[in-house]
Design an enzyme around this catalytic site. Structure first.
Site, PDB file in Angstrom:
ATOM      1  N   GLY A  93      44.256  40.708  36.115  1.00 21.53           N
ATOM      2  CA  GLY A  93      42.759  40.742  36.514  1.00 21.53           C
ATOM      3  C   GLY A  93      42.205  42.507  36.514  1.00 21.53           C
ATOM      4  O   GLY A  93      41.299  42.452  36.064  1.00 21.53           O
ATOM      5  N   HIS A  94      43.170  43.173  37.077  1.00 18.78           N
ATOM      6  CA  HIS A  94      43.039  44.606  36.854  1.00 18.78           C
ATOM      7  C   HIS A  94      42.644  45.110  35.462  1.00 18.78           C
ATOM      8  O   HIS A  94      41.856  45.817  35.209  1.00 18.78           O
ATOM      9  CB  HIS A  94      44.127  45.279  37.289  1.00 18.78           C
ATOM     10  CG  HIS A  94      44.395  45.473  38.603  1.00 18.78           C
ATOM     11  ND1 HIS A  94      45.780  44.824  39.178  1.00 18.78           N
ATOM     12  CD2 HIS A  94      43.556  45.883  39.790  1.00 18.78           C
ATOM     13  CE1 HIS A  94      45.750  44.753  40.563  1.00 18.78           C
ATOM     14  NE2 HIS A  94      44.506  45.507  41.089  1.00 18.78           N
ATOM     15  N   VAL A 145      39.296  36.751  37.895  1.00 24.41           N
ATOM     16  CA  VAL A 145      40.305  36.128  36.563  1.00 24.41           C
ATOM     17  C   VAL A 145      41.327  35.338  37.551  1.00 24.41           C
ATOM     18  O   VAL A 145      41.922  35.539  38.485  1.00 24.41           O
ATOM     19  CB  VAL A 145      41.192  37.395  36.033  1.00 24.41           C
ATOM     20  CG1 VAL A 145      41.939  36.935  35.109  1.00 24.41           C
ATOM     21  CG2 VAL A 145      40.046  38.426  35.502  1.00 24.41           C
TER      22      VAL A 145
END
Ligand code: PAF
Length: 288
Positions: A42-43, A182
């Site tokens: 996600g990051h 995400v």
């Protein structure tokens, strides 16, 4: 043995970061992704977005003590700087800004930013002071990194709204770029906290996404009554023992105030505890 990174710079002090950014921003567009480390896909998708939109990508890794409540264990927050740095180098990050706590909050520090109203709803109800901690550190990081734009995930929707409002209210000359949540293949929203879940808890955590899909399905079929949509989400969440619901909210995506009826669009936001792990997720319900 620390790993050496060839093209990526690791900056620890505010003075060095400010001087670097001051120089770089004369000719380059600086994109910024603030994080607390322990990076997941996600990051990394936020970093990819910053890479796509900017010339220089700065990622901060700073576990911000002032956004943790008294019952939230700051010392247990997962950390792995070497792994984070390796992942960030693979994403062609230019600079990691990773100050220590005393650098950001020296003795006598006493200035805080409170975005009123928006902090009262959703997670703000149980996490008193959390969003003041977030807004304060993000404002400080913006002054230090001096980005042209910053990318924030929609998974932390309330955080995103609070940062957008702070930037608007304080006339900060920074574009906030939202990025969609995400998910893992099975739908679980990516979060550093997922690592706390044991296999049985992880299975139960899937009910969060299942409840979101249920509401989405009903919404697509024409259901607009918020209480019905909320009840259906709760039914799914309660279908197995072990998911403690903190809130299921159907609210205005701008103000975060609950609505009775969905007109055009609304935010469905959920917070639950699975075992000891607090998880959040959300989706925007929007008329086609
Ligand atoms: O979303 C996070 O990881 C944090 O709240 C942030 C924005 C880096 C501020 O500490």
């Amino acid at each position: 043995m620390p790993i050496l990174f060839t093209d990526m710079k690791i900056v620890k002090t505010i003075q060095e970061m400010q001087a670097l950014s001051e120089d770089l921003r004369k000719e380059k567009r600086i994109g910024f992704v603030p994080t607390m480390g322990y990076l997941h896909k996600g990051h990394l998708s936020l970093v990819k977005k910053a890479r796509e939109l900017g010339d220089i990508v700065v990622v901060s890794i700073f576990v911000n003590p002032i956004q943790f409540g008294p019952t939230e264990d700051l010392s247990k927050y997962p950390r792995d700087f070497q792994k984070d740095a390796t992942l960030l180098e693979e994403e062609k990050t230019d600079i990691i800004f990773s100050p220590d706590s005393k650098e950001v909050y020296p003795e006598g520090y006493s200035t805080y930013i409170q975005v009123k109203e928006l902090e009262n709803y959703l997670c703000g109800q149980s996490r008193t002071g959390h969003f003041t901690g977030v807004a304060t550190v993000v404002a400080k990081l913006f002054h230090i990194v001096k980005p042209h734009f910053a990318v924030f995930g929609q998974k932390d929707y309330q955080q995103l709204r609070i940062i957008e409002k702070m930037v608007k209210d304080l006339n900060m000359d920074i574009e906030i770029v939202p990025y969609p949540t995400v998910r893992e293949k099975d739908g679980l929203a990516m979060s550093s906290r997922n690592t706390y879940l044991n296999p049985a808890e992880r299975e139960k955590a899937l009910l969060i996404y299942a409840s979101i899909k249920k509401v989405e399905e009903l919404f697509k079929k024409g259901q607009r009554k918020a209480s019905t949509l909320r009840d259906e989400a709760m039914k799914v969440l309660r279908s197995k023992d072990g998911v403690d619901i903190e809130y299921v909210s159907i609210c205005n995506p701008d103000t975060l105030i609950e609505v009775d009826q969905v007109k055009n669009k609304a935010l469905l936001a959920i917070a639950c505890r699975v075992g000891k792990t607090r998880l959040i997720d959300n989706i925007i319900l929007m008329e086609a």
